[in-house]
Design a protein around this motif. Structure first.
Motif, PDB file in Angstrom:
ATOM      1  N   LEU A 144       0.827  -1.205   0.000  1.00  0.00           N
ATOM      2  CA  LEU A 144       0.000   0.000   0.000  1.00  0.00           C
ATOM      3  C   LEU A 144       0.867   1.262   0.000  1.00  0.00           C
ATOM      4  O   LEU A 144       0.558   2.241  -0.694  1.00  0.00           O
ATOM      5  N   MET A 145       1.955   1.241   0.763  1.00  0.00           N
ATOM      6  CA  MET A 145       2.843   2.402   0.808  1.00  0.00           C
ATOM      7  C   MET A 145       3.501   2.656  -0.552  1.00  0.00           C
ATOM      8  O   MET A 145       3.625   3.803  -0.995  1.00  0.00           O
ATOM      9  N   PHE A 146       3.926   1.581  -1.208  1.00  0.00           N
ATOM     10  CA  PHE A 146       4.548   1.716  -2.525  1.00  0.00           C
ATOM     11  C   PHE A 146       3.564   2.303  -3.535  1.00  0.00           C
ATOM     12  O   PHE A 146       3.896   3.231  -4.283  1.00  0.00           O
ATOM     13  N   ALA A 147       2.346   1.777  -3.538  1.00  0.00           N
ATOM     14  CA  ALA A 147       1.323   2.277  -4.466  1.00  0.00           C
ATOM     15  C   ALA A 147       1.019   3.749  -4.204  1.00  0.00           C
ATOM     16  O   ALA A 147       0.891   4.547  -5.138  1.00  0.00           O
ATOM     17  N   ALA A 148       0.938   4.120  -2.931  1.00  0.00           N
ATOM     18  CA  ALA A 148       0.676   5.517  -2.581  1.00  0.00           C
ATOM     19  C   ALA A 148       1.830   6.413  -3.013  1.00  0.00           C
ATOM     20  O   ALA A 148       1.615   7.519  -3.510  1.00  0.00           O
ATOM     21  N   GLY A 149       3.057   5.933  -2.833  1.00  0.00           N
ATOM     22  CA  GLY A 149       4.222   6.720  -3.223  1.00  0.00           C
ATOM     23  C   GLY A 149       4.255   7.007  -4.714  1.00  0.00           C
ATOM     24  O   GLY A 149       4.553   8.137  -5.144  1.00  0.00           O
ATOM     25  N   GLN A 150       3.948   6.001  -5.506  1.00  0.00           N
ATOM     26  CA  GLN A 150       3.937   6.183  -6.954  1.00  0.00           C
ATOM     27  C   GLN A 150       2.815   7.125  -7.395  1.00  0.00           C
ATOM     28  O   GLN A 150       2.987   7.942  -8.292  1.00  0.00           O
ATOM     29  N   THR A 151       1.671   7.005  -6.748  1.00  0.00           N
ATOM     30  CA  THR A 151       0.506   7.800  -7.133  1.00  0.00           C
ATOM     31  C   THR A 151       0.631   9.263  -6.696  1.00  0.00           C
ATOM     32  O   THR A 151       0.216  10.182  -7.418  1.00  0.00           O
ATOM     33  N   LEU A 152       1.225   9.487  -5.528  1.00  0.00           N
ATOM     34  CA  LEU A 152       1.229  10.822  -4.931  1.00  0.00           C
ATOM     35  C   LEU A 152       2.524  11.602  -5.148  1.00  0.00           C
ATOM     36  O   LEU A 152       2.688  12.685  -4.576  1.00  0.00           O
ATOM     37  N   ALA A 153       3.437  11.065  -5.955  1.00  0.00           N
ATOM     38  CA  ALA A 153       4.730  11.730  -6.152  1.00  0.00           C
ATOM     39  C   ALA A 153       4.571  13.180  -6.603  1.00  0.00           C
ATOM     40  O   ALA A 153       5.155  14.101  -6.023  1.00  0.00           O
ATOM     41  N   ARG A 154       3.775  13.406  -7.624  1.00  0.00           N
ATOM     42  CA  ARG A 154       3.622  14.767  -8.145  1.00  0.00           C
ATOM     43  C   ARG A 154       2.792  15.659  -7.226  1.00  0.00           C
ATOM     44  O   ARG A 154       3.204  16.803  -6.942  1.00  0.00           O
ATOM     45  N   PRO A 155       1.623  15.208  -6.716  1.00  0.00           N
ATOM     46  CA  PRO A 155       0.856  16.085  -5.820  1.00  0.00           C
ATOM     47  C   PRO A 155       1.629  16.501  -4.568  1.00  0.00           C
ATOM     48  O   PRO A 155       1.553  17.660  -4.148  1.00  0.00           O
ATOM     49  N   LEU A 156       2.384  15.575  -3.984  1.00  0.00           N
ATOM     50  CA  LEU A 156       3.136  15.914  -2.779  1.00  0.00           C
ATOM     51  C   LEU A 156       4.283  16.869  -3.085  1.00  0.00           C
ATOM     52  O   LEU A 156       4.579  17.777  -2.299  1.00  0.00           O
ATOM     53  N   SER A 157       4.921  16.670  -4.216  1.00  0.00           N
ATOM     54  CA  SER A 157       5.997  17.581  -4.617  1.00  0.00           C
ATOM     55  C   SER A 157       5.449  18.974  -4.871  1.00  0.00           C
ATOM     56  O   SER A 157       6.061  19.987  -4.499  1.00  0.00           O
ATOM     57  N   LEU A 158       4.295  19.036  -5.516  1.00  0.00           N
ATOM     58  CA  LEU A 158       3.649  20.316  -5.799  1.00  0.00           C
ATOM     59  C   LEU A 158       3.310  21.064  -4.512  1.00  0.00           C
ATOM     60  O   LEU A 158       3.438  22.292  -4.434  1.00  0.00           O
TER      61      LEU A 158
END
Length: 446
Positions: free
Chosen positions: A330-344
């Motif tokens: 679950l953490m890996f999937a979240a990391g891949q999905t949220l990379a751009r929103p969190l960076s933004l």
């Protein structure tokens, strides 16, 4: 008396009951991580990129000084849980009190030494000019609260041993809200800049460390309270040995962060350090799930080990490994999905920094597939009072493998090699953990 509806350490722990017991610890550490992230958000968006880089550059130094709280907390929790399992409630209270008093005194000493060596430490990490000044300002204000910072880390672990994980969660939420509100007021409203962010963090640590002191210092409904105690060198040494893996893990991660910062200054300058800061903030939230579960489950494992309930211990290990594996995916999937929103969220104001951060996070998130198993493996041996094995796993994972990876991989892949370093280190740590679990199963009857 302990509340009747409360989960007891001696209960039979199904997956559902285990999750219910560890959930407050998980949320507690997630919330702790989130309110640490708030500092970064306000500094980056309201003060600027250089102060944000300064916070991330000096943070490993502060973490090293605060890490003895985790040592006393995790090591003491294992020893206290084992002592309770043996039916020695009075002795458990004496050990608990000794650890709290020792960590408070140690915190005062570290605060003085930390302030004295702060400018030199920042300079050695490559800070100069305005970056150096910002490091000293932020670090000095935070170091004034180091004794409470240490106690906060310690009590996060000891609340589980006291069978009051929900109360520990409430204290952590109170400290977190203090930091969030004061960040918004001091930095967002009053525009006090880096000094305001540092003051907000220091005051939140005061709440997190002082409130538990008042609670355990008087009659309460938990299994522990502060009492008069003599010096017990054997118990103190055993607790420190048990918690040495967590101490080593925190110190190693801080030293490695310093090494990362040095390498990033070479390959990407302040942008690299800022991007790495975003990774560390988000990683703290994700890995808090693994740490929180391990902290919450540790006293249960210690209790059943001390009571000789080996069948229950085997079941706890199997269920824990299964849940950690699910969390990892679950953490890996979240990391891949949220990379751009969190960076933004953190660095959207700088397109070049934004691109570096997104790329870094998409690579770094592969580490979540491995880190949870390594973290739990180390914590499992701490709970069994096998501090040496636990420390070895942490030492290899957080220092040896990390330093080797961050030194070698950038020579092959450049900046991407730095982001891959944590992935490689955690994968190697899982292999080592599996070998120890297999090799010690007969000794500990799991």
């Amino acid at each position: 008396m302990i509340q009747k509806n409360m989960i007891q350490l001696s209960d039979h722990f199904t997956c559902r009951l285990l999750l219910r017991y560890t959930f407050p610890s998980i949320v507690m550490l997630i919330f702790t991580s989130i309110y640490s992230v708030v500092d970064g958000f306000f500094v980056s968006n309201f003060v600027g990129k250089t102060p944000f880089a300064a916070v991330n550059l000096i943070m490993p130094y502060l973490m090293i000084l605060g890490s003895i709280g985790f040592m006393f907390g995790t090591g003491g929790s294992a020893l206290i849980g084992k002592t309770m399992g043996e039916g020695k409630a009075e002795k458990a209270n004496e050990i608990f009190s000794l650890l709290v008093y020792a960590s408070a005194i140690g915190g005062l000493v570290l605060a003085v030494l930390g302030i004295a060596f702060l400018p030199r430490a920042a300079s050695l990490m490559g800070a100069e000019g305005q970056l150096l000044k910002d490091c000293v300002v932020y670090g000095t204000i935070n170091l004034l609260a180091v004794p409470f910072y240490i106690l906060q880390f310690e009590f996060q672990c000891l609340f589980s041993a006291a069978e009051k994980p929900k109360l520990g969660l409430c204290v952590t939420v109170a400290a977190g809200l203090t930091n969030m509100v004061l960040d918004a007021v001091f930095v967002g409203l009053f525009r006090w800049g880096l000094e305001g962010a540092a003051a907000a963090t220091a005051l939140s640590q005061l709440v997190g460390g002082a409130v538990p002191l008042f609670y355990f210092g008087r009659e309460n409904t938990s299994r522990l309270r502060l009492v008069r105690c003599g010096f017990d060198g054997r118990a103190l040494r055993q607790a420190c040995a048990n918690g040495s893996s967590e101490l080593m893990s925190n110190i190693s991660m801080s030293l490695v962060s310093m090494l990362f910062n040095v390498r990033l200054m070479k390959y990407a300058g302040e942008n690299g350090i800022a991007a790495y800061g975003v990774l560390m903030y988000v990683s703290m939230i994700f890995q808090a799930v693994f740490l929180g579960y391990s902290v919450g489950a540790g006293p249960v494992i210690s209790y059943h080990h001390g009571a000789g309930n080996y069948e229950e211990g085997r079941g706890l290990l199997r269920r824990s490994l299964a849940m950690i594996a699910v969390f990892s995916l679950l953490m890996f999937a979240a990391g891949q999905t949220l990379a751009r929103p969190l960076s933004l969220l953190f660095v959207g104001y700088d397109p070049e920094l934004m691109d570096i951060t997104v790329r870094a996070f998409s690579i770094f998130s592969f580490s979540f597939l491995f880190s949870g198993l390594a973290i739990f493996g180390s914590s499992f041996f701490t709970a069994l009072n096998d501090g040496l094995t636990s420390a070895l796993i942490s030492f290899l994972r957080t220092l040896v493998f990390q330093c080797l990876s961050v030194t070698v991989l950038p020579l092959i892949w450049g900046l991407d090699g730095i982001w891959l370093s944590t992935v490689a280190a955690d994968a190697l740590a899982v292999a080592v953990t599996a070998l120890f679990l297999a090799g010690k199963r007969k000794k500990y009857h799991y």
